[in-house]
Design a protein around this motif. Structure first.
Motif, PDB file in Angstrom:
ATOM      1  N   ALA A 130       0.893  -1.182  -0.033  1.00 39.08           N
ATOM      2  CA  ALA A 130       0.082  -0.116   0.074  1.00 39.08           C
ATOM      3  C   ALA A 130       0.662   1.346  -0.032  1.00 39.08           C
ATOM      4  O   ALA A 130       0.298   2.406   0.028  1.00 39.08           O
ATOM      5  N   THR A 131       2.324   1.071   0.259  1.00 36.26           N
ATOM      6  CA  THR A 131       3.014   2.229   0.197  1.00 36.26           C
ATOM      7  C   THR A 131       4.013   2.252  -0.858  1.00 36.26           C
ATOM      8  O   THR A 131       4.798   3.408  -1.079  1.00 36.26           O
ATOM      9  N   GLN A 132       4.127   1.267  -1.396  1.00 40.66           N
ATOM     10  CA  GLN A 132       5.335   1.106  -2.630  1.00 40.66           C
ATOM     11  C   GLN A 132       4.974   1.812  -3.857  1.00 40.66           C
ATOM     12  O   GLN A 132       6.195   2.386  -4.714  1.00 40.66           O
ATOM     13  N   PHE A 133       3.794   2.027  -4.539  1.00 41.39           N
ATOM     14  CA  PHE A 133       3.611   2.619  -5.690  1.00 41.39           C
ATOM     15  C   PHE A 133       2.805   3.946  -5.905  1.00 41.39           C
ATOM     16  O   PHE A 133       2.198   4.178  -6.767  1.00 41.39           O
ATOM     17  N   LEU A 134       2.596   4.518  -4.556  1.00 42.22           N
ATOM     18  CA  LEU A 134       1.973   5.740  -4.674  1.00 42.22           C
ATOM     19  C   LEU A 134       2.576   6.533  -5.411  1.00 42.22           C
ATOM     20  O   LEU A 134       1.812   7.516  -6.251  1.00 42.22           O
TER      21      LEU A 134
ATOM     22  N   THR B 115       5.166   2.233 -17.815  1.00 37.37           N
ATOM     23  CA  THR B 115       3.828   2.874 -18.129  1.00 37.37           C
ATOM     24  C   THR B 115       3.852   4.482 -18.249  1.00 37.37           C
ATOM     25  O   THR B 115       3.416   5.120 -18.883  1.00 37.37           O
ATOM     26  N   HIS B 116       4.618   5.070 -17.146  1.00 33.92           N
ATOM     27  CA  HIS B 116       4.783   6.315 -17.244  1.00 33.92           C
ATOM     28  C   HIS B 116       5.577   6.806 -18.100  1.00 33.92           C
ATOM     29  O   HIS B 116       5.631   7.862 -18.699  1.00 33.92           O
ATOM     30  N   LEU B 117       6.826   6.349 -18.620  1.00 39.60           N
ATOM     31  CA  LEU B 117       7.592   6.375 -19.521  1.00 39.60           C
ATOM     32  C   LEU B 117       6.808   6.381 -20.951  1.00 39.60           C
ATOM     33  O   LEU B 117       7.057   7.534 -21.710  1.00 39.60           O
ATOM     34  N   THR B 118       5.876   5.391 -21.318  1.00 34.32           N
ATOM     35  CA  THR B 118       5.299   5.535 -22.384  1.00 34.32           C
ATOM     36  C   THR B 118       4.407   6.807 -22.337  1.00 34.32           C
ATOM     37  O   THR B 118       4.150   7.410 -23.567  1.00 34.32           O
TER      38      THR B 118
ATOM     39  N   CYS C  83      14.843   2.027 -13.178  1.00 37.39           N
ATOM     40  CA  CYS C  83      14.463   0.624 -13.883  1.00 37.39           C
ATOM     41  C   CYS C  83      15.489  -0.230 -13.989  1.00 37.39           C
ATOM     42  O   CYS C  83      15.295  -1.473 -13.152  1.00 37.39           O
ATOM     43  N   PHE C  84      16.952  -0.100 -14.257  1.00 37.04           N
ATOM     44  CA  PHE C  84      18.013  -0.597 -14.268  1.00 37.04           C
ATOM     45  C   PHE C  84      18.314  -0.916 -12.775  1.00 37.04           C
ATOM     46  O   PHE C  84      18.675  -2.038 -12.300  1.00 37.04           O
ATOM     47  N   ALA C  85      18.073  -0.114 -11.869  1.00 39.15           N
ATOM     48  CA  ALA C  85      18.435  -0.234 -10.630  1.00 39.15           C
ATOM     49  C   ALA C  85      17.635  -1.301  -9.893  1.00 39.15           C
ATOM     50  O   ALA C  85      18.218  -2.009  -9.290  1.00 39.15           O
ATOM     51  N   ILE C  86      16.407  -1.027 -10.101  1.00 39.20           N
ATOM     52  CA  ILE C  86      15.369  -1.911  -9.403  1.00 39.20           C
ATOM     53  C   ILE C  86      15.540  -3.226  -9.834  1.00 39.20           C
ATOM     54  O   ILE C  86      15.475  -4.107  -9.179  1.00 39.20           O
ATOM     55  N   ALA C  87      15.753  -3.388 -11.174  1.00 36.30           N
ATOM     56  CA  ALA C  87      15.937  -4.931 -11.976  1.00 36.30           C
ATOM     57  C   ALA C  87      17.332  -5.478 -11.129  1.00 36.30           C
ATOM     58  O   ALA C  87      17.093  -6.779 -10.851  1.00 36.30           O
ATOM     59  N   SER C  88      18.236  -4.754 -10.964  1.00 32.27           N
ATOM     60  CA  SER C  88      19.653  -5.317 -10.345  1.00 32.27           C
ATOM     61  C   SER C  88      19.238  -5.519  -9.050  1.00 32.27           C
ATOM     62  O   SER C  88      19.652  -6.355  -8.405  1.00 32.27           O
TER      63      SER C  88
ATOM     64  N   HIS D 176      10.446 -13.941  -1.385  1.00 29.06           N
ATOM     65  CA  HIS D 176       9.263 -13.484  -0.529  1.00 29.06           C
ATOM     66  C   HIS D 176       8.182 -12.425  -1.146  1.00 29.06           C
ATOM     67  O   HIS D 176       7.042 -12.401  -0.731  1.00 29.06           O
ATOM     68  N   TYR D 177       8.767 -11.579  -2.082  1.00 32.79           N
ATOM     69  CA  TYR D 177       8.037 -10.562  -2.887  1.00 32.79           C
ATOM     70  C   TYR D 177       8.389 -10.563  -4.229  1.00 32.79           C
ATOM     71  O   TYR D 177       8.856  -9.702  -4.716  1.00 32.79           O
ATOM     72  N   PRO D 178       8.073 -11.809  -4.896  1.00 26.42           N
ATOM     73  CA  PRO D 178       8.636 -12.006  -6.270  1.00 26.42           C
ATOM     74  C   PRO D 178       8.033 -10.837  -7.219  1.00 26.42           C
ATOM     75  O   PRO D 178       8.346 -10.572  -8.346  1.00 26.42           O
ATOM     76  N   LEU D 179       6.825 -10.203  -6.804  1.00 19.85           N
ATOM     77  CA  LEU D 179       6.234  -9.289  -7.756  1.00 19.85           C
ATOM     78  C   LEU D 179       6.568  -7.632  -7.369  1.00 19.85           C
ATOM     79  O   LEU D 179       6.200  -6.985  -8.388  1.00 19.85           O
ATOM     80  N   LEU D 180       7.077  -7.625  -6.445  1.00 25.49           N
ATOM     81  CA  LEU D 180       7.432  -6.121  -5.934  1.00 25.49           C
ATOM     82  C   LEU D 180       8.280  -5.454  -7.123  1.00 25.49           C
ATOM     83  O   LEU D 180       7.987  -4.366  -7.327  1.00 25.49           O
ATOM     84  N   CYS D 181       9.256  -5.895  -7.317  1.00 34.97           N
ATOM     85  CA  CYS D 181      10.333  -5.175  -8.199  1.00 34.97           C
ATOM     86  C   CYS D 181       9.727  -5.181  -9.623  1.00 34.97           C
ATOM     87  O   CYS D 181       9.607  -4.103 -10.417  1.00 34.97           O
ATOM     88  N   PRO D 182       9.024  -6.183 -10.195  1.00 41.06           N
ATOM     89  CA  PRO D 182       8.604  -6.042 -11.576  1.00 41.06           C
ATOM     90  C   PRO D 182       7.270  -5.197 -11.511  1.00 41.06           C
ATOM     91  O   PRO D 182       7.343  -4.407 -12.411  1.00 41.06           O
ATOM     92  N   ILE D 183       6.485  -4.976 -10.355  1.00 36.56           N
ATOM     93  CA  ILE D 183       5.489  -3.816 -10.398  1.00 36.56           C
ATOM     94  C   ILE D 183       6.186  -2.705 -10.323  1.00 36.56           C
ATOM     95  O   ILE D 183       5.608  -1.576 -11.121  1.00 36.56           O
ATOM     96  N   HIS D 184       7.133  -2.360  -9.798  1.00 31.57           N
ATOM     97  CA  HIS D 184       7.941  -0.901  -9.796  1.00 31.57           C
ATOM     98  C   HIS D 184       8.244  -0.641 -11.220  1.00 31.57           C
ATOM     99  O   HIS D 184       8.024   0.347 -11.688  1.00 31.57           O
ATOM    100  N   ILE D 185       8.829  -1.734 -11.895  1.00 38.80           N
ATOM    101  CA  ILE D 185       9.346  -1.542 -13.393  1.00 38.80           C
ATOM    102  C   ILE D 185       8.156  -1.461 -14.162  1.00 38.80           C
ATOM    103  O   ILE D 185       8.354  -0.357 -15.176  1.00 38.80           O
ATOM    104  N   GLY D 186       7.080  -1.961 -13.933  1.00 41.40           N
ATOM    105  CA  GLY D 186       5.868  -1.953 -15.090  1.00 41.40           C
ATOM    106  C   GLY D 186       5.512  -0.817 -14.976  1.00 41.40           C
ATOM    107  O   GLY D 186       4.899  -0.073 -15.884  1.00 41.40           O
TER     108      GLY D 186
END
Length: 528
Positions: free
Chosen positions: A363-367, A502-505, A472-477, A488-498
């Motif tokens: 609830a605080t990662q993607f605001l 989206t905003h880049l587009t 995005c490169f840093a979060i992927a690393s 434990h949080y397999p989707l956390l970084c992919p959601i960040h990058i996604g």
């Protein structure tokens, strides 16, 4: 209540007559008020059964409704923020208008009050204040006509739609305020609070309702006292009918003085109005009005007691009690925001009660991404200072947690660390090239007066959209370098990058509520 409605829908679908149709309706049925009373009674007596059947987590969640409700109600304060969601674009709550341009009576009333003030010989080295009841009858009538001005009413209706909100005067707070042309030398006094960034009132957490202070300038303002609103990113030296209306309990502001000396005062009227949703005005609006009047009266007494401090106790009270507390209270609004504070407190209590850190984390990662996207799209009347404060806060809390999880099981692989360092190095250099205001949509929000191609230095001369791609490169690393994160949080970084992509587009195609920058020249040619 939802179960009751669904039950009736089932009766309707299968064509069955309900008990209410048989006994409440019909030719000699009950009145609407009686039906509503019985329906609420029905729901009330079903509550024990509902709670008994609920799971323990559902019971906990039900007990947390008040704090969650308080958090939501601190965002839903006007027609622009009626959804009450922290990730939507934050609009300016400062209202700016002008009195007397088309109505001669308004101009005459301002001149009447100005004459009365100057007849009182206001001090030249400290501020002067008068309640409305201190004036003569002619000036009081003039003041009351200005309070009920249709110009001010129309100004408020631009922010509070008349079909949704009720707006009423708060006469117990109205006053005349006169700034002196020079300041008395010596220790700090309560007058210094006006030159210090501050919030006027303490009821920042009050749900749904607002009390607005309306500064109405009635003279030339020859000393050029300027009022600054950092959240709205706006400043104005109000004069001759200029109106500045702002939330008494939430809006940070301060004044500066360009010229001093002489005998030219600045005279303003402080008019006050309470706003709340019409359906809740009987509770929220009236209660906030009562509390605000009582606070204003108490603070005025403290203010006047420390405007000319002579003893050590009054000097300390002026310096620490008035000015010191003002600085501390404002710092929370300046760097966090009281609405944001209620959101994080509600999330913390809910997560701890439900023993779920994942709830707080997600609830605080993607605001900040959602705020980027919504603000980039809806650029009208955005509070630029609030936007910068919020996204910096949201992003700082999100990254602090992300780095904690990344380093939770010790030092990651060196290649991962190099990738994180390289990615954020490129992002930081991009921020330096754009400047802080440019980084946070300064061009798009018309704060930075430059075009889209003004940056040609590194890394923009090598990498397209380096700020986003670097992060995005840093979060992927981080993702590939931390077994703990992937497990434990397999989707956390992919959601960040996604969300970043989206905003880049969105930026690449300039997708917003308007004409994209790369089409504006074409549209201009068509018009010409």
């Amino acid at each position: 209540a939802a179960g009751y409605i669904l039950q009736d829908l089932a009766h309707w679908y299968f064509g069955e007559e309900t008990y209410q149709q048989n006994s409440w309706g019909g030719k000699n049925g009950l009145s609407i008020d009686k039906v509503l009373e019985l329906w609420l009674e029905h729901c009330y007596y079903l509550l024990p059964l509902t709670l008994s059947c609920a799971t323990s987590q559902a019971r906990i969640l039900a007990s947390l409704v008040p704090i969650i409700f308080l958090s939501w109600s601190n965002y839903a304060l006007d027609s622009d923020s009626i959804w009450g969601l922290p990730f939507l674009a934050a609009k300016k709550r400062l209202l700016i208008g002008k009195l007397g341009t088309n109505i001669s009576q308004e101009t005459n009333d301002m001149r009447t009050i100005q004459k009365w003030v100057m007849d009182q010989n206001p001090a030249t080295d400290q501020t002067s204040h008068w309640w409305v009841q201190n004036m003569n009858r002619e000036a009081q009538f003039a003041f009351e006509r200005l309070v009920n001005s249709i110009t001010i009413k129309a100004l408020f209706e631009t922010k509070f739609h008349p079909d949704e909100y009720t707006i009423e005067p708060v006469r117990g707070m109205n006053e005349i305020y006169v700034s002196a042309p020079s300041k008395r030398a010596g220790p700090k006094t309560s007058d210094d609070v006006f030159f210090t960034e501050h919030v006027d009132g303490p009821f920042c957490f009050f749900p749904f309702a607002s009390v607005y202070r309306c500064i109405l300038a009635i003279d030339e303002n020859q000393c050029e006292f300027t009022t600054h609103f950092p959240n709205a990113f706006h400043s104005l030296a109000a004069r001759n009918g200029d109106i500045l209306a702002f939330d008494f309990h939430r809006e940070s502001h301060y004044i500066t003085q360009k010229y001093s000396g002489g005998n030219k005062h600045r005279i303003v009227l402080k008019l006050h109005y309470v706003t709340a949703p019409t359906s809740l005005f009987w509770l929220c609006g009236r209660l906030l009005r009562f509390l605000s009047v009582k606070y204003n009266q108490l603070f005025r007494a403290l203010f006047l007691a420390t405007i000319q401090p002579t003893s050590k106790s009054t000097i300390i009270l002026a310096d620490l009690g008035v000015v010191g507390f003002t600085v501390l209270y404002n710092a929370i609004e300046k760097f966090i925001g009281y609405a944001n504070l209620t959101y994080y407190i509600a999330l913390t209590i809910t997560s701890l009660t439900m023993h779920s850190y994942a709830l707080f984390l997600y609830a605080t990662q993607f605001l900040h991404y959602l705020r980027y996207i919504s603000t980039y799209f809806d650029r009208k009347n955005v509070a630029f200072g609030t936007f910068k404060r919020d996204v910096l806060l949201f992003k700082s809390i999100a990254l602090a947690q992300l780095f904690r999880l990344y380093l939770k099981q010790g030092m990651p692989h060196p290649l991962s660390l190099i990738g994180v360092f390289l990615g954020y190095f490129i992002s930081i250099k991009a921020t330096q090239a754009l400047g802080v205001d440019g980084t946070y949509f300064g061009i798009e929000l018309n704060v930075v007066k430059k075009d889209y191609k003004f940056v040609t230095m590194f890394p923009y001369n090598i990498i397209p959209h380096p700020m986003i791609l670097g992060q995005c490169f840093a979060i992927a690393s981080m993702h590939f370098g931390s077994t703990y994160l992937r497990t434990h949080y397999p989707l956390l970084c992919p959601i960040h990058i996604g969300l970043y992509l989206t905003h880049l587009t969105q930026e690449a195609f300039d997708f917003h509520d308007g004409i994209p920058w790369y089409k504006q020249s074409i549209e201009t040619k068509k018009i010409n």
